[in-house]
Design a protein around this motif. Structure first.
Motif: not given
Length: 618
Positions: A455-462, A495-496, A502-504, A507-509
């Motif tokens: 659940f966390v992996s699916r919705n963390l970046f919302k 998840l890691r 997402e962090l990479s 950073k690119e953005l």
């Protein structure tokens, strides 16, 4: 005067879904209310509605054909003179004729009738030895009626004659067929669909051996289909999915939507073809846009829905569910402003929210006593808000049973968490705010922790869930760092990896945004040294962007010239050395020739002198 407020349920997490307020389209469909329910002796097999006022309704159930008046909401006629069950009731375009099929394999045509007196059909033809479930009239003004039997044979009949021979007979499908849709603009074009997972478009003028004009796979047994306006696109319901096909490009699938949990049984166009209604045996009636197949509204009914029909103005909808027929009618839109609703931007209206009563305070009021008005200090009676009816999860939160809440929310493969993510995130936000997430996760079963990780992996970046789920992720890493369970370890690794990706990306953005800012930031100009203070607000200049036209051929020529130039530059030193050597050789030859030219006169003089001396001696 302060009073204890009752425990409030956890609020839903803010998300795009629940932030979208009720639009005009949603309000349009919520005004559709049930006004009458009719009971049939057996299961309803088909529902049809006339396109002409007063929009008469025809239904088939068992061996019974029923006629209803949608204005008076009452049954006006019943016919039961059938040996076997009847199916596929349909009206002609002008609403004057009714056609039905049935298990007897016959096609019957009636005119509209009233009363319960026995009535003979205008036409009755033996279509097949199998059941006939699909019957449709042709284009408006035409004289054709089509039948499609369970043996897969499509037949065209001319009801203007009494001849019991079909005009055209086509072997359309290899399995049972339930869908026949004649074109509304071309009386020779017919669409069929069957349980052999195919949809076919036929031109009845062509010989049967020629085959269909178009055939494509539907990815499932076809239960319903219809032409969209202009008849370039076709909507096909196969299983719980509606797919949009373009018949002008060979039946290419453009879009699909799965808004039902079970098989779709019927569809019809509404709002002039801009939207369509879909019903299913999962007891849901959905409103879908035909442009992009997006869900507009969904309504739940009392029983599995088998068929529906709607009037052209969308004000009446007849639904057949089980042995019941429900008539829905649209209420009048309110003309005056509703004080309990707050109008927002763009014509969007927000639903009212339940609030608690204000605290009781002393205030001054005018109280009339014995005909005289005296100003007195009174204490108004304040209504205390009754306690909310808490759900089981909110009761657990109220009792600070956080571990039991997590167990209940994430059991059964996290079904509740997947179906109501905003509600579950709201519960988790309360646990996080109480700083009890670590204790809630400690000691949980591995299956529960795996569901939490997914659940966390699916919705963390919302965006709306990130603050809460990031705290849950930290607690997961702390509690489950050394878990021996392979599934849980794999979930944590994924998840890691998702967080690292997402962090990479972030950073690119950030680097890209910084580079764009350097390119688009104007240059600031200042005065020379010793000229006093500089005005930093003056713009020295702004970058000017221009396009350099360069064709592919020019690029190739430039590349070719560059390669030849490189070869020439490499050969230059060798040629220069050869030229220098040749020049030296020429210089040496010239010097030798000059020396010879100078030496030859001296020898000639010596010879002459020798000759003279010899002559003198003689």
């Amino acid at each position: 005067l302060y009073m204890a407020a009752p425990y409030q349920p956890a609020l839903k997490a803010s998300s795009e879904e629940n932030e979208v307020r009720r639009s005009e389209e949603v309000l349009y469909w919520t005004r559709l209310k049930q006004v009458a329910v009719f009971s049939e002796p057996s299961q309803v097999t088909s529902v049809a509605m006339s396109s002409k006022h007063p929009h008469t309704i025809a239904t088939t159930a068992g061996v019974r054909l029923s006629i209803f008046n949608s204005v008076l909401c009452e049954q006006t006629a019943v016919m039961t003179r059938f040996k076997k069950a009847v199916h596929g009731a349909t009206f002609r375009g002008d609403g004057t004729l009714i056609a039905i099929g049935g298990d007897e394999g016959k096609l019957r045509i009636f005119d509209q009738f009233t009363g319960n007196a026995p009535r003979a059909p205008l036409r009755s033809w033996r279509v097949s030895s199998c059941s006939v479930h699909a019957v449709r009239f042709g284009a408006i003004g035409g004289r054709s009626v089509y039948s499609l039997a369970d043996d897969g044979h499509l037949k065209q009949w001319d009801f203007s004659t009494t001849v019991a021979t079909p005009v055209t007979t086509i072997k359309a499908h290899t399995d049972a067929a339930r869908v026949v849709v004649p074109s509304a603009t071309n009386e020779h074009l017919v669409l069929t669909g069957g349980y052999d997972h195919t949809v076919k478009v036929w031109d009845v003028r062509s010989p049967p051996e020629a085959g269909p004009s178009l055939s494509f796979d539907s990815s499932g047994p076809v239960e319903a289909a219809l032409f969209l306006p202009r008849e370039q696109l076709v909507a096909v319901a196969a299983g719980p999915t509606v797919r949009l096909y373009d018949i002008t490009t060979g039946g290419r699938c453009l879009q699909s939507i799965t808004a039902h949990h079970k098989a779709i049984t019927s569809m019809c166009l509404v709002r002039g073809g801009e939207q369509m209604l879909t019903v299913s045996i999962d007891k849901r009636m959905n409103v879908v846009r035909t442009a992009d197949l997006s869900l507009v509204h969904s309504t739940g009914l009392a029983a599995p829905i088998l068929d529906l029909a709607a009037s052209p103005d969308d004000n009446k909808v007849a639904v057949g569910m089980g042995s019941l027929i429900a008539l829905l009618r649209r209420e009048e839109a309110p003309t005056d402003a509703v004080s309990s609703l707050v109008a927002g931007a763009g014509g969007v209206i927000a639903a009212p929210r339940k609030t608690y009563a204000a605290q009781g305070q002393l205030r001054s009021v005018n109280v009339e006593t014995r005909g005289e008005k005296e100003l007195k200090e009174v204490e108004p009676v304040v209504k205390v808000a009754s306690e909310f009816k808490l759900s089981h999860e909110d009761t657990l939160l109220k009792r600070y049973r956080h571990a039991a809440l997590v167990t209940r929310a994430f059991t059964n493969k996290g079904a509740k968490a997947n179906s109501m993510p905003d509600v579950v995130v709201g519960w988790l936000s309360v646990v996080v705010a109480r700083m009890a997430m670590g204790r809630a996760l400690a000691g949980q079963q591995p299956a529960v922790l795996v569901n939490v990780t997914k659940f966390v992996s699916r919705n963390l970046f919302k965006f709306h869930y990130f603050d809460t789920l990031s705290a849950v992720a930290e607690s997961l890493f702390e509690v489950c760092a050394d878990s021996p369970t392979p599934a849980l370890s794999t979930g944590l690794v994924r998840l890691r990896e998702a967080i690292a990706r997402e962090l990479s990306v972030q950073k690119e953005l950030a680097q890209t945004i910084g580079a764009l800012e350097m390119l688009t930031t104007p240059v600031l100009g200042g005065g020379a040294e010793g000229e006093g203070e500089t005005d930093m607000d003056e713009l020295f200049g702004e970058p000017v962007y221009s396009v350099i036209p360069l064709s592919m051929s020019e690029e190739k020529e430039d590349e070719g010239e560059g390669e030849e130039g490189g070869e020439k530059e490499e050969a230059k030193p060798e040629k220069e050395a050869e030229e220098k050597e040749e020049e030296k050789m020429e210089v040496d030859q010239d010097e030798q020739e000059n020396k010879k030219a100078v030496e030859e006169p001296k020898s000639a003089k010596k010879k002459r002198e020798k000759k003279r001396n010899s002559l003198g001696k003689k």
